[in-house]
Design an enzyme around this catalytic site. Structure first.
Site, PDB file in Angstrom:
ATOM      1  N   SER A 236      51.877  69.023  51.058  1.00  0.00           N
ATOM      2  CA  SER A 236      51.225  67.929  50.361  1.00  0.00           C
ATOM      3  C   SER A 236      51.757  67.778  48.931  1.00  0.00           C
ATOM      4  CB  SER A 236      49.711  68.135  50.389  1.00  0.00           C
ATOM      5  OG  SER A 236      49.027  66.962  50.015  1.00  0.00           O
TER       6      SER A 236
ATOM      7  N   GLU B  30      47.465  60.502  59.614  1.00  0.00           N
ATOM      8  CA  GLU B  30      47.533  60.726  58.176  1.00  0.00           C
ATOM      9  C   GLU B  30      47.726  59.422  57.421  1.00  0.00           C
ATOM     10  OE1 GLU B  30      49.472  63.935  56.315  1.00  0.00           O
ATOM     11  OE2 GLU B  30      50.189  64.829  58.182  1.00  0.00           O
TER      12      GLU B  30
ATOM     13  N   HIS C 230      46.365  66.055  58.303  1.00  0.00           N
ATOM     14  CA  HIS C 230      47.081  66.502  57.117  1.00  0.00           C
ATOM     15  C   HIS C 230      47.148  68.027  57.059  1.00  0.00           C
ATOM     16  CE1 HIS C 230      48.652  65.813  53.087  1.00  0.00           C
ATOM     17  NE2 HIS C 230      47.797  66.664  52.580  1.00  0.00           N
TER      18      HIS C 230
END
Length: 294
Positions: free
Chosen positions: A146, A238, A268
């Site tokens: 991320s 996502e 995610h």
């Protein structure tokens, strides 16, 4: 670009549903801060068998497998929307790659927003990577999830660092703080982790007035030189799906070696939950990619 779409069985989907339901129940019953909750949730990924952890002052944690196979080191940069996460909480997640590769792994810490807004995080990441290289580490495999994947891409923009990075693995990279991706703006996207407002608020707290188009904040807009091989993993469920697919297409267009794995039905950074068959499969692929490019 090598693009692969992995499909799930009904059993896999049931696993995902159960995992997400447990997370929602845990969050509803948790009385501490969001940072404490995130660290507790992340720390549920167990430390892999045979991996020893060692704190490196205030810069992060080392993870050492019982038998280190090579001088190559994995550097893991954690996610958390630039506001959450810690190296200590991510030890279990990172240890899964240390165990699978046999490589010592360093999980680094960086300052969090809003107390430490942009560019404090990328500046600290660059500083720590330079310090590792100055200590004699010549071969690095970079891994991030991320926001940590975006910080990994910032490191790949640095000419001195990129020469020492043999490969990079990006889990659900958050590459575009302008939120121009189709998946983010599509009302039909059913992300079980994020609402758009959550990511917009996190970006505002991180940037605090800096342009979202800055290439260190949104590495999708950077102009890269010669890059090491990259593996990118993302789920279809996502908001940030197109952050990954656009990055992969852009880098491949400029001649880079890019492996894009899209997991049908996954959310995610699903790789953290190693109870999921898909998570173990994805970690195996990531470890194989790192070993292949040592």
């Amino acid at each position: 670009m090598n693009k692969t779409r992995h499909s799930l069985t009904d059993h896999n989907l049931l696993q995902v549903q159960q995992s997400l339901a447990e997370q929602q129940t845990h969050r509803a019953n948790f009385t501490g801060s969001m940072r404490a909750y995130y660290d507790e949730m992340t720390a549920e990924t167990p430390l892999a068998a045979g991996v020893r952890s060692e704190q490196a002052s205030d810069s992060g944690w080392w993870l050492h497998p019982q038998e280190t196979r090579t001088e190559q080191v994995i550097v893991f940069i954690h996610g958390g929307a630039y506001m959450l996460g810690s190296a200590q909480a991510y030890r279990g997640f990172a240890s899964q790659l240390a165990m699978r590769t046999g490589y010592s792994t360093f999980v680094l810490d960086y300052p969090l927003a809003p107390e430490h807004p942009f560019p404090a995080a990328p500046d600290r990441v660059i500083e720590l990577l330079k310090s590792l290289i100055d200590s004699g580490i010549e071969h690095i495999a970079l891994v991030g999830d991320s926001a940590g994947a975006a910080l990994s891409l910032v490191a790949l923009q640095h000419p001195q660092l990129v020469k020492k990075i043999r490969a990079a693995v990006l889990f659900s990279p958050w590459t575009d703080l302008t939120f121009s991706g189709a998946s983010f703006n599509d009302p039909n996207t059913r992300d079980p982790i994020f609402q758009p407002s959550i990511l917009r608020d996190a970006a505002a707290a991180y940037l605090q007035g800096t342009s979202a188009e800055d290439h260190r904040a949104s590495p999708l807009f950077a102009h890269y030189g010669l890059l090491p091989p990259l593996a990118i993993q993302v789920g279809t469920e996502e908001l940030l799906l197109d952050d990954a697919t656009r990055l992969a297409a852009q880098l491949a267009e400029h001649g880079g070696e890019v492996q894009l794995d899209i997991y049908q039905g996954m959310h995610h950074v699903f790789q953290r939950d190693i109870r999921l068959d898909a998570a173990r499969h994805a970690l195996d692929i990531a470890a194989s990619f790192i070993r292949q490019h040592q």
